[in-house]
Design an enzyme around this catalytic site. Structure first.
Site, PDB file in Angstrom:
ATOM      1  N   GLU A 282       3.743   5.016   8.364  1.00  0.00           N
ATOM      2  CA  GLU A 282       3.618   4.155   7.196  1.00  0.00           C
ATOM      3  C   GLU A 282       4.838   4.301   6.293  1.00  0.00           C
ATOM      4  O   GLU A 282       5.370   5.402   6.141  1.00  0.00           O
ATOM      5  CB  GLU A 282       2.343   4.517   6.415  1.00  0.00           C
ATOM      6  CG  GLU A 282       1.086   4.502   7.287  1.00  0.00           C
ATOM      7  CD  GLU A 282      -0.130   5.119   6.615  1.00  0.00           C
ATOM      8  OE1 GLU A 282      -0.221   5.057   5.363  1.00  0.00           O
ATOM      9  OE2 GLU A 282      -0.987   5.675   7.331  1.00  0.00           O
ATOM     10  N   GLU A 393      -2.842  -1.686  -0.656  1.00  0.00           N
ATOM     11  CA  GLU A 393      -4.013  -0.807  -0.604  1.00  0.00           C
ATOM     12  C   GLU A 393      -4.169  -0.144  -1.969  1.00  0.00           C
ATOM     13  O   GLU A 393      -3.182   0.250  -2.588  1.00  0.00           O
ATOM     14  CB  GLU A 393      -3.840   0.254   0.489  1.00  0.00           C
ATOM     15  CG  GLU A 393      -4.967   1.281   0.551  1.00  0.00           C
ATOM     16  CD  GLU A 393      -4.690   2.394   1.563  1.00  0.00           C
ATOM     17  OE1 GLU A 393      -5.469   3.369   1.588  1.00  0.00           O
ATOM     18  OE2 GLU A 393      -3.699   2.295   2.313  1.00  0.00           O
TER      19      GLU A 393
END
Length: 478
Positions: A282, A393
């Protein structure tokens, strides 16, 4: 769609001296100094003066030897007072009678654990640069970085840069030799042969929910985040074999309303199931008061090979990611940032698998290689990814009994469009033959679309793109 007024960060140099940027930097410096004074300096000075006054008032009644021991003890207790007070506060949340049963030995043990961990993370520096936001950036000799503490990496040296994917070109048609982080405002950089690492402090640990989980995401984070407190607004592709992903990500400063929540925008490269064998790589930007102690958007990385249980971490807070670049500090604040209905800034990110050695490389900005995740860190990602995901997120802790007001992206819904909603543009994936390709068979997911939503599109300027985000709590998101 009106594209005038967006700027890739590689244009930043032109605006370093303009009034907008100067005002923002001055404001950040002032806020940083004010926070440091209140949180750190004032309690320490007060308690130290009180201790010395007590010692002075005892001079007429205590023998010299006892006086010396008394002052030494007081100074020692003063030095650990932040640990003691933090332990009392933490214990009082979980133990109603904590004030009656508090044991200094617990706090001393915690302090010892923190300092042992800090010694492991913070390597000896040959130069230290102070950032305007208060960060200390240590220049560490490249082969002394935390990655090489990993049993499988000990004794290795960083590899040479790999071949980039075919079809690759810098978004602005230029090779950029500077970067876009606040710590470089002074004009100082780390020497060749070193890498910049944001120094971790005792205060960083004290903010964390636990020492053992410091620098890690909570366990059980899933893409379909129902019930975990994590909410997403993303697009993703799956069903093929993927060897990388690329996008330009709009940078904002979303409000995060709780210390243990965060807001991030990133690329996920995923393999395995969403069970205990999940592998992810990520990269993106995040606002995390718990991790960094402020509300600045920061460039970050993450990896795990067991669904966030025991492996992996943010940035360089554990061994794993091997950094090769002396101009990028992972975890440092990004500057400049976008402003509602004004200038827009984005960062280019690419993660791809080197066909020769199989490692996963990371590029930041236009052409700056940051480093790589060695293939042997992973199980499923050792060969390829089975899903690529782009988007935002947040964590919704419901600490006040209702949905959080933590913002995603710009804090505005996707329907507001350019200059108002956050975006990703030029989304691409890398195939088995190291080709960059546009996305096909795209899926959208917004866990709670009344709180945060997403809207995808495609045109000749931005390729595949999407707007996303939202304010969190509102009349339709109680």
């Amino acid at each position: 769609m009106d594209m005038k007024g967006y700027y890739s960060v590689s244009w930043t140099k032109k605006y370093m001296k303009d009034s907008f940027f100067s005002a923002q930097t001055t404001k950040r410096q002032h806020q940083c100094k004010q926070e440091n004074h209140v949180v750190v300096s004032e309690p320490t000075t007060t308690s130290l003066n009180h201790s010395l006054n007590l010692a002075a008032s005892s001079q007429n009644t205590l023998p010299p030897m006892l006086l010396h021991l008394f002052v030494t003890l007081l100074l020692f207790l003063t030095s650990i007072s932040p640990i003691l007070s933090h332990t009392i506060v933490s214990d009082s949340h979980s133990h109603p009678n904590a004030n009656q049963t508090f044991r200094p030995s617990v706090a001393l043990h915690k302090l010892k654990r923190i300092r042992t961990h800090l010694k492991k993370i913070n390597k000896p520096a040959i130069k230290t640069i102070k950032s305007p936001d208060g960060d200390l950036i240590d220049c560490i000799i490249t082969h002394h970085q935390p990655a090489f503490d990993h049993p499988q990496l000990q004794g290795q040296k960083p590899l040479d840069p790999p071949e980039r994917p075919k079809g690759y070109h810098n978004n602005n048609g230029e090779n950029v030799t500077h970067n876009f982080q606040l710590w470089t405002d002074s004009g100082e950089i780390c020497p060749e042969g070193t890498i910049p690492i944001r120094r971790t402090t005792e205060q960083d640990f004290l903010r964390a929910s636990s020492i053992r989980r410091f620098g890690r995401k909570p366990r059980g984070v899933r893409r379909d985040s129902t019930g975990t407190g994590h909410e997403h607004a993303v697009v993703f592709v799956n069903g093929e074999q993927y060897y990388g992903a690329k996008a330009s990500i709009n940078v904002w400063t979303p409000r995060v309303t709780d210390q243990y929540e965060f807001s991030l925008s990133q690329i996920w490269v995923i393999a395995g199931s969403f069970g205990n064998d999940l592998n992810t790589i990520e990269a993106g930007w995040q606002v995390s008061p718990e991790l960094y102690g402020d509300n600045y958007p920061r460039f970050f990385t993450y990896w795990t090979t067991d669904a966030y249980q025991a492996t992996g971490c943010y940035n360089l807070l554990c061994s794993g990611f091997i950094q090769t670049n002396n101009r990028i500090a992972i975890g440092a604040a990004i500057s400049p940032r976008s402003t509602y209905n004004e200038r827009q800034f984005d960062i280019g990110l690419m993660v791809w698998k080197d066909p020769k050695h199989g490692h996963w490389w990371l590029e930041f900005g236009s052409g700056l290689l940051v480093g790589y995740w060695p293939a042997n860190l992973f199980s499923h990602l050792r060969s390829h990814a089975s899903m690529v995901q782009f988007g935002g997120e947040i964590v919704n802790s419901r600490s006040r009994g209702y949905h959080t007001g933590t913002q995603m992206g710009s804090g505005h819904f996707s329907g507001e469009g350019f200059r108002k909603a956050a975006y990703f543009r030029n989304l691409q994936v890398v195939d088995w033959d190291n080709n960059l390709l546009p996305l096909s068979n795209i899926h959208q997911l917004a866990d709670h679309s009344n709180c945060y939503d997403i809207k995808e599109g495609r045109n000749n300027v931005w390729g595949t793109y999407f707007y996303y985000g939202g304010p969190g709590r509102n009349v339709r998101c109680p």
